[in-house]
Design an enzyme around this catalytic site. Sequence first.
Site, mmCIF file in Angstrom:
data_model
loop_
_atom_site.group_PDB
_atom_site.id
_atom_site.type_symbol
_atom_site.label_atom_id
_atom_site.label_comp_id
_atom_site.label_asym_id
_atom_site.label_seq_id
_atom_site.Cartn_x
_atom_site.Cartn_y
_atom_site.Cartn_z
ATOM 1 N N ASP A 105 -46.167 -34.151 32.926
ATOM 2 C CA ASP A 105 -46.334 -35.517 33.409
ATOM 3 C C ASP A 105 -47.838 -35.810 33.428
ATOM 4 O O ASP A 105 -48.602 -35.139 34.138
ATOM 5 C CB ASP A 105 -45.727 -35.644 34.812
ATOM 6 C CG ASP A 105 -45.760 -37.084 35.316
ATOM 7 O OD1 ASP A 105 -46.704 -37.814 34.955
ATOM 8 O OD2 ASP A 105 -44.856 -37.462 36.086
ATOM 9 N N PHE A 110 -45.208 -35.364 42.444
ATOM 10 C CA PHE A 110 -44.815 -36.755 42.688
ATOM 11 C C PHE A 110 -43.286 -36.815 42.811
ATOM 12 O O PHE A 110 -42.572 -36.377 41.918
ATOM 13 C CB PHE A 110 -45.297 -37.628 41.532
ATOM 14 C CG PHE A 110 -45.256 -39.097 41.829
ATOM 15 C CD1 PHE A 110 -46.313 -39.715 42.468
ATOM 16 C CD2 PHE A 110 -44.161 -39.855 41.472
ATOM 17 C CE1 PHE A 110 -46.279 -41.079 42.747
ATOM 18 C CE2 PHE A 110 -44.121 -41.221 41.750
ATOM 19 C CZ PHE A 110 -45.182 -41.825 42.388
ATOM 20 N N ARG A 140 -56.946 -40.808 49.644
ATOM 21 C CA ARG A 140 -57.159 -40.601 48.218
ATOM 22 C C ARG A 140 -58.153 -41.632 47.690
ATOM 23 O O ARG A 140 -57.995 -42.833 47.929
ATOM 24 C CB ARG A 140 -55.814 -40.842 47.533
ATOM 25 C CG ARG A 140 -55.417 -39.805 46.557
ATOM 26 C CD ARG A 140 -54.008 -40.023 46.070
ATOM 27 N NE ARG A 140 -53.638 -41.408 45.779
ATOM 28 C CZ ARG A 140 -52.763 -41.759 44.843
ATOM 29 N NH1 ARG A 140 -52.207 -40.855 44.095
ATOM 30 N NH2 ARG A 140 -52.439 -43.026 44.663
ATOM 31 N N TYR A 183 -50.121 -47.878 33.684
ATOM 32 C CA TYR A 183 -50.674 -48.840 34.659
ATOM 33 C C TYR A 183 -51.719 -48.233 35.589
ATOM 34 O O TYR A 183 -52.263 -48.922 36.435
ATOM 35 C CB TYR A 183 -49.561 -49.520 35.465
ATOM 36 C CG TYR A 183 -48.592 -48.590 36.166
ATOM 37 C CD1 TYR A 183 -48.940 -47.917 37.326
ATOM 38 C CD2 TYR A 183 -47.313 -48.392 35.645
ATOM 39 C CE1 TYR A 183 -48.048 -47.075 37.960
ATOM 40 C CE2 TYR A 183 -46.409 -47.542 36.278
ATOM 41 C CZ TYR A 183 -46.780 -46.884 37.435
ATOM 42 O OH TYR A 183 -45.900 -46.046 38.056
ATOM 43 N N LYS A 184 -51.994 -46.935 35.437
ATOM 44 C CA LYS A 184 -53.027 -46.317 36.264
ATOM 45 C C LYS A 184 -54.351 -46.389 35.500
ATOM 46 O O LYS A 184 -54.952 -47.449 35.427
ATOM 47 C CB LYS A 184 -52.602 -44.896 36.640
ATOM 48 C CG LYS A 184 -51.424 -44.928 37.633
ATOM 49 C CD LYS A 184 -50.762 -43.608 37.886
ATOM 50 C CE LYS A 184 -49.600 -43.783 38.875
ATOM 51 N NZ LYS A 184 -48.633 -42.714 38.858
HETATM 52 C C1 LIG Z 1 -47.263 -42.871 39.109
HETATM 53 C C2 LIG Z 1 -46.420 -41.698 38.788
HETATM 54 C C3 LIG Z 1 -45.107 -41.845 38.362
HETATM 55 C C4 LIG Z 1 -44.520 -43.223 38.318
HETATM 56 O O1 LIG Z 1 -43.262 -43.291 37.768
HETATM 57 P P1 LIG Z 1 -42.632 -44.735 37.514
HETATM 58 O O2 LIG Z 1 -41.382 -44.468 36.810
HETATM 59 O O3 LIG Z 1 -43.644 -45.540 36.757
HETATM 60 O O4 LIG Z 1 -42.411 -45.374 38.842
HETATM 61 C C5 LIG Z 1 -44.387 -40.721 38.008
HETATM 62 N N1 LIG Z 1 -44.940 -39.490 38.085
HETATM 63 C C6 LIG Z 1 -46.215 -39.314 38.513
HETATM 64 C C7 LIG Z 1 -46.810 -37.941 38.571
HETATM 65 C C8 LIG Z 1 -46.987 -40.407 38.892
HETATM 66 O O5 LIG Z 1 -48.224 -40.245 39.318
#
Ligand SMILES: *Cc1c(COP(=O)(O)O)cnc(C)c1O
Length: 400
Positions: free
Chosen positions: A188, A123, A359, A213-214
């Site tokens: 992560d 990501f 996805r 939030y996921k």
């Molecule tokens: C969704 C996600 C993020 C989101 O980071 P934010 O700081 O909340 O924008 C970071 N890393 C991964 C792997 C994600 O899937």
Amino acid sequence: MNREDCLRLDAADPLAPLRAEFTVPDGLYLDGNSLGVLPRRTPAKIADLVERQWGEGLIASWNTEGWFERSQSLGDRVAPLIGAGPGEVVVCDSTSVNLFKTLAAALRLRPGRRVIVVERDTFPTDLYIAEGVAGLFPGVRMRELADGIDEDVAVVLLSHTDYRTGAVHDMKAVTQEAHRHGALALWDLCHSAGALPVDLTGAEADFAVGCTYKYLNAGPGAPAFLYAAARHHEAADQPLTGWFGHSRPFDFVPGYAPAQGITRFLAGTPALVAMAAVDAGLEIFESVDLAEVRAKSLAMTDLFIELTAGLPGVELVTPVPHERRGSQVSLRHPDAHAIVQALIARGVVGDFRAPDVMRFGFTPLYLRHVDVFDAAEALSEVIRDGAHRDPRFSARGKVT
Ligand SMILES: *Cc1c(COP(=O)(O)O)cnc(C)c1O
């Protein structure tokens, strides 16, 4: 598997009653891995925070409502979902900010080592933050995981479940490999927390971050979590040294002195209104067995993989072995973006990730087997009929 079989599976599903806990939209929402749906109990939680705790209690609520320790108390409720112990997790800031804090702390715990190991396809915010942190430490640079871990490596930063492919790393094996070379492991968990059981303690992970939030359904922009193994607390030194991480914030003294324990990873005043939604999302998980979540998730992704196998032009991206698969199915197709748009027009919401990946996220708390069946049917139909070739499906929004 036909539709009747799916209905039978749903009738026997131990998690089925949980669907009533959520405001599930019409159509098929297969994007809970990007933004989870609204729990029914959330609006009342937020209203209570706003109207009673803030509106009536005002400043006194910092003491009487547990606001001051809310980051730690919510963290202790995230802990069982990720295999952490009490006092090892806080809820605060965003995943990106928490990455910054933990990555910098990890580099400071390994002075003289100059490499952050990453994966290029991870990501992007993780890479952007790593780049930013590396820029603050003279000589520190990034290296691909494929190029190996050695004695130059300070920290290995990886996504446990890959956001694009749904592939899952063997957390224990990679962490052990990092430790064998004296490096630290930072995980992560954005696409793992609430989707599958995670065992940070068993893997001897050093640090972890993740969002709420996921799969945890805490709403857009909800505060994230940060884990630091207790063995690192004493020596950990993170650079966002705000007053909430101070040992005596209400002494109002000049000079930073870190608090004991996980609290030193806090920076400033927590987002209490948004945390009421984290509280609601976590409450639902308190009655949920993650082993059941995992079993249903695998059954759903197995089913979707089976039903979409052999569609023309479609290639499965997500690993087939269960231990390597998260709670999503990613399919590659040259017209991925238009197909996703055509599906959305039919009420089947998945998402598109550049350059050519569709996805589909499967969230066991509120999706049914029959939804998986219907989504696969819709996808087959769109591809068979070429519905995605309609020019209106080629326009791209800012958020895909
Ligand atoms: C969704 C996600 C993020 C989101 O980071 P934010 O700081 O909340 O924008 C970071 N890393 C991964 C792997 C994600 O899937």
